[in-house]
Design a protein around this motif. Sequence first.
Motif, PDB file in Angstrom:
ATOM      1  N   UNK A 139       4.400  34.292   9.199  1.00 18.59           N
ATOM      2  CA  UNK A 139       4.370  32.831   9.171  1.00 18.59           C
ATOM      3  C   UNK A 139       5.617  32.246   9.808  1.00 18.59           C
ATOM      4  N   UNK A 140       6.777  32.837   9.516  1.00 18.57           N
ATOM      5  CA  UNK A 140       8.033  32.330  10.061  1.00 18.57           C
ATOM      6  C   UNK A 140       8.065  32.469  11.579  1.00 18.57           C
ATOM      7  N   UNK A 141       7.599  33.602  12.092  1.00 17.40           N
ATOM      8  CA  UNK A 141       7.560  33.782  13.552  1.00 17.40           C
ATOM      9  C   UNK A 141       6.653  32.738  14.200  1.00 17.40           C
ATOM     10  N   UNK A 142       5.510  32.494  13.593  1.00 15.66           N
ATOM     11  CA  UNK A 142       4.578  31.509  14.136  1.00 15.66           C
ATOM     12  C   UNK A 142       5.165  30.105  14.066  1.00 15.66           C
ATOM     13  N   UNK A 143       5.882  29.805  12.995  1.00 17.70           N
ATOM     14  CA  UNK A 143       6.516  28.489  12.856  1.00 17.70           C
ATOM     15  C   UNK A 143       7.472  28.215  14.004  1.00 17.70           C
ATOM     16  N   UNK A 144       8.317  29.169  14.308  1.00 18.73           N
ATOM     17  CA  UNK A 144       9.292  28.984  15.385  1.00 18.73           C
ATOM     18  C   UNK A 144       8.615  28.990  16.748  1.00 18.73           C
ATOM     19  N   UNK A 145       7.658  29.881  16.947  1.00 17.45           N
ATOM     20  CA  UNK A 145       6.969  29.964  18.234  1.00 17.45           C
ATOM     21  C   UNK A 145       6.214  28.682  18.564  1.00 17.45           C
ATOM     22  N   UNK A 146       5.774  27.963  17.535  1.00 15.71           N
ATOM     23  CA  UNK A 146       5.015  26.732  17.755  1.00 15.71           C
ATOM     24  C   UNK A 146       5.905  25.515  17.954  1.00 15.71           C
ATOM     25  N   UNK A 147       7.231  25.731  17.971  1.00 19.40           N
ATOM     26  CA  UNK A 147       8.152  24.618  18.175  1.00 19.40           C
ATOM     27  C   UNK A 147       8.622  23.957  16.903  1.00 19.40           C
ATOM     28  N   UNK A 148       8.364  24.562  15.765  1.00 17.79           N
ATOM     29  CA  UNK A 148       8.787  23.993  14.488  1.00 17.79           C
ATOM     30  C   UNK A 148      10.202  24.410  14.114  1.00 17.79           C
ATOM     31  N   UNK A 149      10.389  24.700  12.842  1.00 22.09           N
ATOM     32  CA  UNK A 149      11.699  25.089  12.327  1.00 22.09           C
ATOM     33  C   UNK A 149      12.154  26.411  12.933  1.00 22.09           C
ATOM     34  N   UNK A 150      13.419  26.502  13.290  1.00 23.96           N
ATOM     35  CA  UNK A 150      13.980  27.766  13.761  1.00 23.96           C
ATOM     36  C   UNK A 150      14.164  28.692  12.559  1.00 23.96           C
ATOM     37  N   UNK A 151      13.570  29.877  12.622  1.00 24.68           N
ATOM     38  CA  UNK A 151      13.608  30.814  11.504  1.00 24.68           C
ATOM     39  C   UNK A 151      13.961  32.215  11.978  1.00 24.68           C
ATOM     40  N   UNK A 152      14.438  33.018  11.032  1.00 24.29           N
ATOM     41  CA  UNK A 152      14.714  34.439  11.252  1.00 24.29           C
ATOM     42  C   UNK A 152      14.420  35.173   9.952  1.00 24.29           C
ATOM     43  N   UNK A 153      13.790  36.331  10.032  1.00 27.84           N
ATOM     44  CA  UNK A 153      13.620  37.144   8.826  1.00 27.84           C
ATOM     45  C   UNK A 153      14.319  38.475   9.011  1.00 27.84           C
ATOM     46  N   UNK A 154      15.042  38.905   7.975  1.00 24.68           N
ATOM     47  CA  UNK A 154      15.746  40.179   7.968  1.00 24.68           C
ATOM     48  C   UNK A 154      15.185  41.023   6.833  1.00 24.68           C
ATOM     49  N   UNK A 155      14.946  42.317   7.127  1.00 28.45           N
ATOM     50  CA  UNK A 155      14.205  43.166   6.197  1.00 28.45           C
ATOM     51  C   UNK A 155      15.031  44.383   5.792  1.00 28.45           C
ATOM     52  N   UNK A 156      15.754  44.278   4.669  1.00 25.90           N
ATOM     53  CA  UNK A 156      16.603  45.387   4.213  1.00 25.90           C
ATOM     54  C   UNK A 156      15.802  46.536   3.627  1.00 25.90           C
ATOM     55  N   UNK A 157      16.454  47.708   3.610  1.00 28.07           N
ATOM     56  CA  UNK A 157      15.940  48.847   2.880  1.00 28.07           C
ATOM     57  C   UNK A 157      16.334  48.756   1.422  1.00 28.07           C
ATOM     58  N   UNK A 158      16.495  49.901   0.767  1.00 28.87           N
ATOM     59  CA  UNK A 158      16.831  49.935  -0.660  1.00 28.87           C
ATOM     60  C   UNK A 158      18.323  49.615  -0.807  1.00 28.87           C
ATOM     61  N   UNK A 159      18.611  48.439  -1.327  1.00 30.39           N
ATOM     62  CA  UNK A 159      19.979  47.913  -1.319  1.00 30.39           C
ATOM     63  C   UNK A 159      20.811  48.581  -2.406  1.00 30.39           C
ATOM     64  N   UNK A 160      21.965  49.085  -2.016  1.00 27.15           N
ATOM     65  CA  UNK A 160      22.880  49.724  -2.961  1.00 27.15           C
ATOM     66  C   UNK A 160      24.264  49.104  -2.826  1.00 27.15           C
ATOM     67  N   UNK A 161      25.055  49.275  -3.877  1.00 24.08           N
ATOM     68  CA  UNK A 161      26.415  48.756  -3.877  1.00 24.08           C
ATOM     69  C   UNK A 161      26.964  48.765  -5.283  1.00 24.08           C
ATOM     70  N   UNK A 162      28.218  48.436  -5.456  1.00 13.80           N
ATOM     71  CA  UNK A 162      28.824  48.442  -6.789  1.00 13.80           C
ATOM     72  C   UNK A 162      28.228  47.362  -7.679  1.00 13.80           C
ATOM     73  N   UNK A 163      27.851  47.767  -8.896  1.00 10.77           N
ATOM     74  CA  UNK A 163      27.389  46.787  -9.856  1.00 10.77           C
ATOM     75  C   UNK A 163      25.975  46.967 -10.345  1.00 10.77           C
ATOM     76  N   UNK A 164      25.187  47.843  -9.662  1.00 10.49           N
ATOM     77  CA  UNK A 164      23.800  48.042 -10.103  1.00 10.49           C
ATOM     78  C   UNK A 164      23.353  49.451  -9.730  1.00 10.49           C
ATOM     79  N   UNK A 165      22.351  49.984 -10.446  1.00 10.75           N
ATOM     80  CA  UNK A 165      21.904  51.363 -10.181  1.00 10.75           C
ATOM     81  C   UNK A 165      21.190  51.470  -8.831  1.00 10.75           C
ATOM     82  N   UNK A 166      21.436  52.542  -8.108  1.00 10.25           N
ATOM     83  CA  UNK A 166      20.719  52.757  -6.848  1.00 10.25           C
ATOM     84  C   UNK A 166      19.375  53.432  -7.083  1.00 10.25           C
TER      85      UNK A 166
END
Length: 323
Positions: A139-166
Amino acid sequence: MRVVVVGGSGHIGTFLVPRLVRAGHEVINISRGVRGAYLDAPEWEQVRRVVADRQREDEEGTFGDRVAGLAPDVVVDLVCFTLDSATALVDSLRGRAGHLLHCGSIWRHGPSHHGPISETSGTAPVGEYGIQKDRIARMLKEETASGGLVTTSLHPGHIVGPGWPPIGPLGNLDPAVWHALSAGHPLRIPGIGAELMHHVHADDVAHAFEQAVAHRDTAAGEDFNIVAPTALNVRGYAHAAAGWFGQTASLEPVSWEEFGRTTTPEHAATSWEHLYRSHCISIGKAKALLGFAPRYEPGPAVLESVRWLIEHDELEVARPLVV
């Protein structure tokens, strides 16, 4: 620029918000409660905090107007999970904001048929979470391609870091796995241990979002996989993790049926969800267009998380870390 971050006190926001402040942006964080980020940083003193219940306000049809009313140049949405919610926000921001960035997931791709998986080469998503993330990205790609809102989607993997179990070597959050590996006890694994998981450190995800904000024109209308440079399979992950405690992993391959009898239904289901997808993801596009340069391989990223949990008495292990 004025950047509104929705859900900025979570995994990614813990690192992204300070990055945005250091880059000179005015930052407003919208979150459901007043809980602080996983790690403290002095930059948070410069952040305006807004408390909002997104789910309730989405149901009332008011959340998008709340965000737009803050007059943002950029909106970073880290906690959107349905197409309806994403569409409502786009409708409210169209013509009132310069750039919307959405946090998706590599689960927009279904079980792997080959690897690494690019933004366009994955199989159809399975499960409601992945299906919704894929629909939002399209939907976001279509929104931008049609001249609407400029959008970007970023798709992370399994997020790890200090403070929560991996996500652990068996593709679940079972703390007993870490105790077994640290003790050198046998660990039953479903299958032969070749299934893949693709982790990413939360700060590397934050780096990707920061790059997308800084390179709006390049990122406009695009979607990006955001993961560590390499992926881990079950046996490689388990052997590395045992080595952190000075042990050698003793792995016992079993059928999925037998594995299910040795753990809880919740852990077994979580393992299946991660391992049958067996994802190995390409970050070539993010490198080429955003200059994405992850600092963490998956092993060191997970180790940082495990070390934090042990030091804060949130994970019981049989032996101390030796690395």
